[in-house]
Design an enzyme around this catalytic site. Structure first.
Site, PDB file in Angstrom:
ATOM      1  N   GLU A  79       0.996  -1.212   0.104  1.00 32.67           N
ATOM      2  CA  GLU A  79       0.098   0.077  -0.042  1.00 32.67           C
ATOM      3  C   GLU A  79       1.062   1.553   0.104  1.00 32.67           C
ATOM      4  OE1 GLU A  79      -2.209   0.651   3.554  1.00 32.67           O
ATOM      5  OE2 GLU A  79      -1.195  -1.023   4.671  1.00 32.67           O
ATOM      6  N   CYS A 111      -4.275  -3.427   4.658  1.00 33.92           N
ATOM      7  CA  CYS A 111      -2.941  -4.346   4.931  1.00 33.92           C
ATOM      8  C   CYS A 111      -2.632  -5.840   4.967  1.00 33.92           C
ATOM      9  CB  CYS A 111      -2.522  -4.084   7.015  1.00 33.92           C
ATOM     10  SG  CYS A 111      -2.097  -2.883   7.057  1.00 33.92           S
ATOM     11  N   HIS A 233      -2.629  -9.427  12.743  1.00 40.30           N
ATOM     12  CA  HIS A 233      -2.038  -8.647  12.014  1.00 40.30           C
ATOM     13  C   HIS A 233      -1.923  -7.426  12.817  1.00 40.30           C
ATOM     14  CE1 HIS A 233      -1.625  -4.836   9.648  1.00 40.30           C
ATOM     15  NE2 HIS A 233      -2.392  -4.061  10.201  1.00 40.30           N
TER      16      HIS A 233
HETATM   17  N1  CAA Z   1       2.013   4.640  30.569  1.00 39.34           N
HETATM   18  C1  CAA Z   1       1.315   3.042  30.250  1.00 39.34           C
HETATM   19  N2  CAA Z   1       0.453   3.550  29.096  1.00 39.34           N
HETATM   20  C2  CAA Z   1      -0.172   4.215  28.702  1.00 39.34           C
HETATM   21  C3  CAA Z   1       0.417   5.125  29.299  1.00 39.34           C
HETATM   22  C4  CAA Z   1       1.653   5.318  30.092  1.00 39.34           C
HETATM   23  N3  CAA Z   1       2.700   6.078  30.891  1.00 39.34           N
HETATM   24  N4  CAA Z   1      -0.453   6.605  28.756  1.00 39.34           N
HETATM   25  C5  CAA Z   1      -0.920   5.812  27.635  1.00 39.34           C
HETATM   26  N5  CAA Z   1      -1.204   4.569  27.889  1.00 39.34           N
HETATM   27  C6  CAA Z   1      -1.753   3.565  27.145  1.00 39.34           C
HETATM   28  C7  CAA Z   1      -3.554   4.005  27.265  1.00 39.34           C
HETATM   29  O1  CAA Z   1      -3.890   3.555  28.568  1.00 39.34           O
HETATM   30  C8  CAA Z   1      -3.565   3.852  25.690  1.00 39.34           C
HETATM   31  O2  CAA Z   1      -4.149   2.594  26.679  1.00 39.34           O
HETATM   32  P1  CAA Z   1      -5.275   1.216  26.155  1.00 39.34           P
HETATM   33  O3  CAA Z   1      -5.447   1.123  24.102  1.00 39.34           O
HETATM   34  O4  CAA Z   1      -5.069  -0.221  26.657  1.00 39.34           O
HETATM   35  O5  CAA Z   1      -6.316   1.842  26.261  1.00 39.34           O
HETATM   36  C9  CAA Z   1      -2.585   3.961  25.102  1.00 39.34           C
HETATM   37  O6  CAA Z   1      -2.030   4.137  25.974  1.00 39.34           O
HETATM   38  C10 CAA Z   1      -2.499   4.403  23.827  1.00 39.34           C
HETATM   39  O7  CAA Z   1      -2.825   5.268  24.542  1.00 39.34           O
HETATM   40  P2  CAA Z   1      -4.268   6.593  23.274  1.00 39.34           P
HETATM   41  O8  CAA Z   1      -4.952   6.086  22.715  1.00 39.34           O
HETATM   42  O9  CAA Z   1      -4.426   7.780  24.286  1.00 39.34           O
HETATM   43  O10 CAA Z   1      -2.696   6.786  22.325  1.00 39.34           O
HETATM   44  P3  CAA Z   1      -3.423   8.397  20.757  1.00 39.34           P
HETATM   45  O11 CAA Z   1      -4.550   8.692  21.094  1.00 39.34           O
HETATM   46  O12 CAA Z   1      -2.809   8.715  20.787  1.00 39.34           O
HETATM   47  O13 CAA Z   1      -3.039   6.601  19.726  1.00 39.34           O
HETATM   48  C11 CAA Z   1      -3.283   5.509  17.797  1.00 39.34           C
HETATM   49  C12 CAA Z   1      -2.976   5.543  19.923  1.00 39.34           C
HETATM   50  C13 CAA Z   1      -5.056   5.653  17.865  1.00 39.34           C
HETATM   51  C14 CAA Z   1      -3.250   3.402  18.020  1.00 39.34           C
HETATM   52  C15 CAA Z   1      -2.578   5.991  17.315  1.00 39.34           C
HETATM   53  O14 CAA Z   1      -1.589   5.219  17.327  1.00 39.34           O
HETATM   54  C16 CAA Z   1      -3.075   5.650  15.530  1.00 39.34           C
HETATM   55  O15 CAA Z   1      -3.830   6.096  15.251  1.00 39.34           O
HETATM   56  N6  CAA Z   1      -1.986   4.509  15.306  1.00 39.34           N
HETATM   57  C17 CAA Z   1      -2.126   4.667  14.033  1.00 39.34           C
HETATM   58  C18 CAA Z   1      -3.216   3.826  13.101  1.00 39.34           C
HETATM   59  C19 CAA Z   1      -3.557   1.641  13.589  1.00 39.34           C
HETATM   60  O16 CAA Z   1      -1.889   1.521  13.774  1.00 39.34           O
HETATM   61  N7  CAA Z   1      -4.888   1.454  14.146  1.00 39.34           N
HETATM   62  C20 CAA Z   1      -4.771   0.421  14.376  1.00 39.34           C
HETATM   63  C21 CAA Z   1      -5.746  -0.363  13.857  1.00 39.34           C
HETATM   64  S1  CAA Z   1      -5.790   0.334  11.634  1.00 39.34           S
HETATM   65  C22 CAA Z   1      -5.105  -1.863  11.466  1.00 39.34           C
HETATM   66  O17 CAA Z   1      -4.722  -2.568  12.260  1.00 39.34           O
HETATM   67  C23 CAA Z   1      -5.070  -0.857   9.656  1.00 39.34           C
HETATM   68  C24 CAA Z   1      -3.772  -0.565  10.450  1.00 39.34           C
HETATM   69  O18 CAA Z   1      -2.306  -1.090   9.599  1.00 39.34           O
HETATM   70  C25 CAA Z   1      -3.367   0.580   9.546  1.00 39.34           C
END
Ligand code: CAA
Length: 393
Positions: A79, A111, A233
Site C-alpha cells: 500500500e 494491510c 495483523h
Molecule cells: N504508560 C502506559 N500506558 C499508557 C501511558 C503510560 N504512561 N499513557 C497512555 N497509555 C496507554 C493508554 O491507556 C492506551 O491504552 P489502551 O489502548 O489500552 O486504553 C494506550 O496507551 C494508547 O493511548 P491513546 O489511546 O491515548 O493513544 P493515542 O490516542 O495517542 O493513539 C493510536 C493511539 C490511535 C493507535 C494511534 O497511534 C494511531 O492512530 N495509530 C495508527 C492507526 C492504527 O494503527 N490503527 C490500528 C487499527 S487499523 C489497522 O490495523 C490497519 C493498519 O495497519 C493501519
C-alpha cells in the site's frame, strides 16, 4: 493436496529509532509508547531502501535456483507502492533473476493485500501443483512527524514461497472473510502520508476480528482450545493483544496461558520493526515460529488478517514436520543485532528527505547501506536498482 508456506524470508532496513527517545522528544511518557502502544523500536528506511528493494532483499534470503525454475507467479502486495501503473513485482522479478515465463502483478487492499495474494497463490498451485508462487508484502508506514500515528510507523518486508507439500505450514481451506466500506484508514493518491481515524480504526479492527472469529468457529467446528497460537495483523503490538483478550475467556487456564505466551513470542519482531502493513501478520508468524521452541508439527496456528477500508479474514495453518530447520533464525538475529540507532534529529531528516519528482537525476551512496539490494538513484523519473550480490560487488 497440502498447499502452504514453503519458505519465509524477512528484511528490515539497517536503521531504527528507539521509541523511548521518540517519546522524550515528543514530551510523552515513554510508558505510553513501550507499554500502552507496545513498540520498542521503529525501522527507518533510508532513501536507498523502498518497498521494491525491501521485498527483493526478503526474497533474496530464500529463493534458490530450484525455486527460480518453479516460480511462475510473483504477487507483490503493498500500500506504499512506487508506481500507479507498473507492478513492483516486475522489478523484484528482475533483481532475483527469475525466469521470463512468469506472471508479475501488484495487489492492494491495505494491510490485507498479502493475505489476498496468498489465497490467490493457493488457487494457482492447486491448478499447477509443480509450480511455486512468490508472495511479497512490503511497505513503509508513514503517518507524519508529531502525529498520533507516528509511534506506529515502520518499514520492512516479508517474502513467502507458496507451494505444494510446504516445508513450514500447510494452509487450511477454512477461511472466513468479511468486507465493509468504512473510512478508518486510507491514503489518497496525492498524499505521501496516511489519513487515519485512530480510535475508529481500533474499534473496527476488534469488530472485524469478533465477526470473523464467531463465524469461523461455527463454520469449522473448532474452538479456542484447538489453537496452539493465534497470530494477528499487528499495526502495533497492543492492538493484537487487545484482540486476543476479547476471546481468552473462551478457553480454560491452560489454553489462556498457552495463547498468551505464544502471543508474546509472536510480537517480538513486530515490536522491534513497527508496522509494515501488508507484511505485519506474516512477520508475527515468523516471530512466533523462530522465537518459540515449544511448538510441534501438527499444531494449528490461527491467523487474523485486517486491512483498513476494510477487509478481515480468519484462517489457520498446520505446522509441518521439521519446520524449524527451514527457518533462518540466526540470519534474523544477525539482522537485528547489526542495526544502527538513529537520533530523533537524524530520523526526522530521513523522514523529510525524498527523491526528485521533476525528472532530475539523483545518485545515492549505496556503500552506506549494507543490504544486498538497494536503490542506487533516479533519473528521468526511473528508479535504478542494484543487486550488489549478483554483481559480485
Ligand atoms: N504508560 C502506559 N500506558 C499508557 C501511558 C503510560 N504512561 N499513557 C497512555 N497509555 C496507554 C493508554 O491507556 C492506551 O491504552 P489502551 O489502548 O489500552 O486504553 C494506550 O496507551 C494508547 O493511548 P491513546 O489511546 O491515548 O493513544 P493515542 O490516542 O495517542 O493513539 C493510536 C493511539 C490511535 C493507535 C494511534 O497511534 C494511531 O492512530 N495509530 C495508527 C492507526 C492504527 O494503527 N490503527 C490500528 C487499527 S487499523 C489497522 O490495523 C490497519 C493498519 O495497519 C493501519
Amino acid at each position: 493436496m497440502k498447499i502452504g508456506i514453503d519458505k519465509v524470508g524477512f528484511f528490515a532496513p539497517h536503521l531504527y529509532l528507539d521509541m523511548t527517545e521518540l517519546a522524550e522528544a515528543r514530551e510523552v511518557d515513554p510508558g505510553k509508547f513501550t507499554i500502552g502502544i507496545g513498540q520498542e523500536k521503529m525501522a527507518v528506511a533510508p532513501l536507498t531502501q523502498d518497498p521494491v528493494t525491501m521485498a527483493a532483499n526478503a526474497a533474496w534470503e530464500i529463493v534458490d535456483d530450484v525455486d527460480r525454475d518453479a516460480i511462475d507467479f510473483v504477487i507483490f502486495a503493498t500500500e506504499s507502492g512506487i508506481d500507479h501503473s507498473k507492478s513492483a513485482a516486475i522489478y523484484v522479478h528482475q533483481l532475483l533473476g527469475l525466469k521470463p515465463g512468469a506472471r508479475c502483478i501488484e495487489v492492494k487492499q491495505a494491510c490485507y493485500g498479502a493475505t489476498a495474494a496468498i489465497q490467490m497463490a493457493k488457487g494457482h498451485v492447486a491448478l499447477h501443483p509443480d509450480r511455486k508462487v512468490l508472495v511479497l508484502g512490503s511497505d513503509i508506514a508513514r503517518y507524519g512527524l508529531n502525529t498520533g500515528g507516528e509511534v506506529t510507523q515502520g518499514a520492512g518486508a516479508v517474502a513467502l514461497l507458496i507451494g505444494q507439500d510446504p516445508k513450514i505450514m500447510a494452509l487450511e481451506d477454512d477461511s472466513v472473510y468479511l468486507t465493509d466500506d468504512i473510512m478508518d484508514f486510507w491514503r489518497p493518491v496525492y498524499s505521501e502520508m496516511a489519513f487515519v481515524d485512530g480510535k475508529f480504526s481500533n474499534e473496527q479492527y476488534l469488530s472485524f476480528f469478533s465477526r470473523v472469529w464467531e463465524q469461523y468457529k461455527v463454520q469449522n467446528n473448532l474452538t479456542l482450545k484447538d489453537f496452539a497460537a493465534i497470530c494477528f495483523h499487528l499495526p502495533y503490538t497492543k492492538m493484537g493483544l487487545k484482540a486476543l483478550r476479547t476471546v481468552l475467556e473462551e478457553g480454560d487456564e491452560v489454553v489462556q496461558e498457552r495463547l498468551q505466551a505464544n502471543f508474546q513470542k509472536g510480537q517480538i519482531y513486530n515490536r522491534n520493526v513497527g508496522n509494515i502493513y501488508t507484511g505485519s501478520l506474516y512477520l508475527s508468524v515468523l516471530s512466533l515460529l523462530e522465537q518459540q521452541d515449544d511448538l510441534s508439527a501438527g499444531d494449528r496456528i490461527g491467523l487474523f488478517s485486517y486491512g483498513s477500508g476494510a477487509v478481515g479474514e480468519f484462517f489457520s495453518g498446520i505446522l509441518q514436520p521439521g519446520y524449524k530447520t527451514h527457518l533462518h533464525v540466526s540470519a534474523h538475529d544477525a539482522l537485528f543485532a547489526a542495526r544502527q540507532a538513529l537520533t530523533v534529529a537524524e530520523y526526522e531528516e530521513i523522514f523529510q528527505s525524498g527523491l526528485p519528482t521533476d525528472g532530475s537525476a539523483m545518485e545515492l551512496n549505496i556503500d552506506l547501506d549494507p543490504a544486498p539490494i538497494v536503490l542506487a538513484g533516479v533519473e528521468d523519473h526511473m528508479r535504478k536498482y542494484v543487486n550488489k550480490a549478483s554483481e559480485g560487488m
